[in-house]
Design a protein around this motif. Sequence first.
Motif, mmCIF file in Angstrom:
data_model
loop_
_atom_site.group_PDB
_atom_site.id
_atom_site.type_symbol
_atom_site.label_atom_id
_atom_site.label_comp_id
_atom_site.label_asym_id
_atom_site.label_seq_id
_atom_site.Cartn_x
_atom_site.Cartn_y
_atom_site.Cartn_z
ATOM 1 N N VAL A 13 4.935 7.252 -3.381
ATOM 2 C CA VAL A 13 4.307 6.117 -4.059
ATOM 3 C C VAL A 13 3.818 5.117 -3.013
ATOM 4 O O VAL A 13 4.566 4.718 -2.111
ATOM 5 N N HIS A 14 2.561 4.704 -3.153
ATOM 6 C CA HIS A 14 1.884 3.932 -2.116
ATOM 7 C C HIS A 14 1.239 2.684 -2.712
ATOM 8 O O HIS A 14 0.470 2.766 -3.674
ATOM 9 N N GLY A 15 1.562 1.514 -2.135
ATOM 10 C CA GLY A 15 0.994 0.249 -2.584
ATOM 11 C C GLY A 15 -0.120 -0.228 -1.672
ATOM 12 O O GLY A 15 0.032 -0.241 -0.448
ATOM 13 N N ILE A 16 -1.236 -0.646 -2.265
ATOM 14 C CA ILE A 16 -2.356 -1.240 -1.523
ATOM 15 C C ILE A 16 -2.305 -2.745 -1.786
ATOM 16 O O ILE A 16 -2.389 -3.186 -2.939
ATOM 17 N N MET A 17 -2.155 -3.554 -0.722
ATOM 18 C CA MET A 17 -1.930 -4.991 -0.871
ATOM 19 C C MET A 17 -3.078 -5.780 -0.264
ATOM 20 O O MET A 17 -3.407 -5.614 0.909
ATOM 21 N N ILE A 18 -3.675 -6.671 -1.069
ATOM 22 C CA ILE A 18 -4.800 -7.491 -0.614
ATOM 23 C C ILE A 18 -4.588 -8.924 -1.093
ATOM 24 O O ILE A 18 -4.522 -9.190 -2.296
ATOM 25 N N CYS A 19 -4.500 -9.868 -0.143
ATOM 26 C CA CYS A 19 -4.309 -11.278 -0.501
ATOM 27 C C CYS A 19 -5.561 -12.080 -0.162
ATOM 28 O O CYS A 19 -6.425 -11.626 0.599
ATOM 29 N N SER A 31 5.858 -11.061 3.353
ATOM 30 C CA SER A 31 7.256 -10.868 2.964
ATOM 31 C C SER A 31 7.392 -9.857 1.837
ATOM 32 O O SER A 31 8.304 -9.019 1.840
ATOM 33 N N LEU A 32 6.482 -9.909 0.866
ATOM 34 C CA LEU A 32 6.528 -8.949 -0.233
ATOM 35 C C LEU A 32 6.269 -7.531 0.274
ATOM 36 O O LEU A 32 6.922 -6.577 -0.177
ATOM 37 N N ALA A 33 5.337 -7.381 1.219
ATOM 38 C CA ALA A 33 5.067 -6.057 1.795
ATOM 39 C C ALA A 33 6.322 -5.482 2.423
ATOM 40 O O ALA A 33 6.656 -4.296 2.245
ATOM 41 N N LEU A 34 7.052 -6.303 3.152
ATOM 42 C CA LEU A 34 8.286 -5.849 3.805
ATOM 43 C C LEU A 34 9.353 -5.507 2.771
ATOM 44 O O LEU A 34 10.085 -4.521 2.924
ATOM 45 N N LYS A 35 9.441 -6.301 1.698
ATOM 46 C CA LYS A 35 10.424 -6.024 0.653
ATOM 47 C C LYS A 35 10.130 -4.696 -0.029
ATOM 48 O O LYS A 35 11.030 -3.884 -0.266
ATOM 49 N N LEU A 36 8.861 -4.462 -0.349
ATOM 50 C CA LEU A 36 8.492 -3.214 -1.011
ATOM 51 C C LEU A 36 8.714 -2.019 -0.094
ATOM 52 O O LEU A 36 9.233 -0.978 -0.522
ATOM 53 N N ALA A 37 8.336 -2.159 1.173
ATOM 54 C CA ALA A 37 8.549 -1.055 2.122
ATOM 55 C C ALA A 37 10.039 -0.777 2.300
ATOM 56 O O ALA A 37 10.447 0.379 2.456
#
Length: 485
Positions: A13-19, A31-37
């Motif tokens: 499962v892979h999340g694509i994150m764009i802010c 911080s959210l990227a690190l939590k999800l990873a």
Amino acid sequence: MRNISMGERGRKVHGIMICVPYQGHLNPFVSLALKLASKGFAITFVHLEFLYRKLCDAHHANKTDVDLFSGARELGLDIRFTTMADCFPLEFDRDANFPEYWDTMVRDFPALADEFVGNIVSSEPDMLHFLVADTVYNWPAAVAHKYNLVNVSLWTQPALVYCLAYHWDLLEQNGHFPCKDDVPEEIKYVPGVESINTKDLMHYLKESQFASVANRLTRLIFEQAKMADFVLQNTVEELEPQTLAALHKYLPNYAIGPLNFSKNLPTNTVTTSLWSESDCTDWLGSKPPASVLYVSFGSFVHTNKQVLEELAYGLVLSGVNFIWVIRQGILGDGDTNALPSDSFQDAIQERGLILGWCDQIKVLSNPAVGGFLTHGGWNSTLESMWSGVPMICYPIGFDQPCNRKLVVDDWEIGVNLCEDYGSVDREQVAHKIKSFMNGGVSDKLKENASRLRQLVHNAVEIDGSSEINFDRFVKDLEAKIHAQN
């Protein structure tokens, strides 16, 4: 650390994150990227190219030298890092040309985001993808629907602001979108908001801002936001329980903040600061406990020379020790001479320290700091609460009047710099600062600041509300992804 998150037939499962490209959004997104990873998801974190260039310039690095997640990967987390173009050349000043920039982003960026996300999805066909996008974008729901992605929306302001903007149609029906600029009225009909005065609404809901890009964007982004599968709120459940409970009736809503203080995350090898930071530890070490007023208007908002001049002379007249962060571009008109005159530096002598930027959390947590004169941006508010530092609030725009209401009226951990927004007088500033720093902070204010400090610290512990909510979100996210694929 969890096992790698897998979907059907062992697909990762892979999340694509764009802010959106601002410091106050970048910090919680990282911080959210690190939590999800850390929960086992593969993550691709997407920077806009100009923002990444700014990050490299701040740290005097070549493009290949700055990697926010190298430390996380060394610990075994699957977190990638890439960049994409926006609608302008790198040298275009996006802050100084805010309306032009966001008019174009609203119109043209959705197609770029669509193509970019589509390329990632097609290049990794063996993965199950989901999207984590900033609520302030007007394209995530359409892109997520096109590529059959679970759509996660991260809101980086308080739930109160989300709730008011979510109900823009209700405000419009009652004549409060737009609301009159100089006619204060109490609003008591928004679900989850017991009462709020129109003077405390976000500036883009006001009549004078009706033609602004921020006003137009509000409708667009919340039409998209209402189609999100999950909404993550960078707040604490115990801070805004009524508002969050009301929102939960409309959409899956998770209070997981303050994200910048999440526990047990890999340490970043490179700071996310978009400006070069000055270290003022030694200067603070020379001052008595709780004697220094920290002054900063954050990473984005603009003000004018008149405000800065009155504030400068108010600080001089107050006689207190202070650190004042005046970032490059704060005037917003290309003028780089923000201070009133060279004589100001002579007047403050050893009592004041002027900086271009600093590590705000480090400064606020220093025992020499006893107060924070702030514009009231949400990141600054959370960081001040985390450190137990009472605030003097001077909201300038966007969500800040709402944040002021929470800090001063609801939580009683701060005071107003002045009663009328935008009206700054040096004598009044001096009186407010002097009384606030020299015994004017009431015992109740200090007690409340200490109590809320403990509350936000407790929220990010393993058994705290934000961690429990985050685990619940991860479970719900995995179930939704599996069901959708």
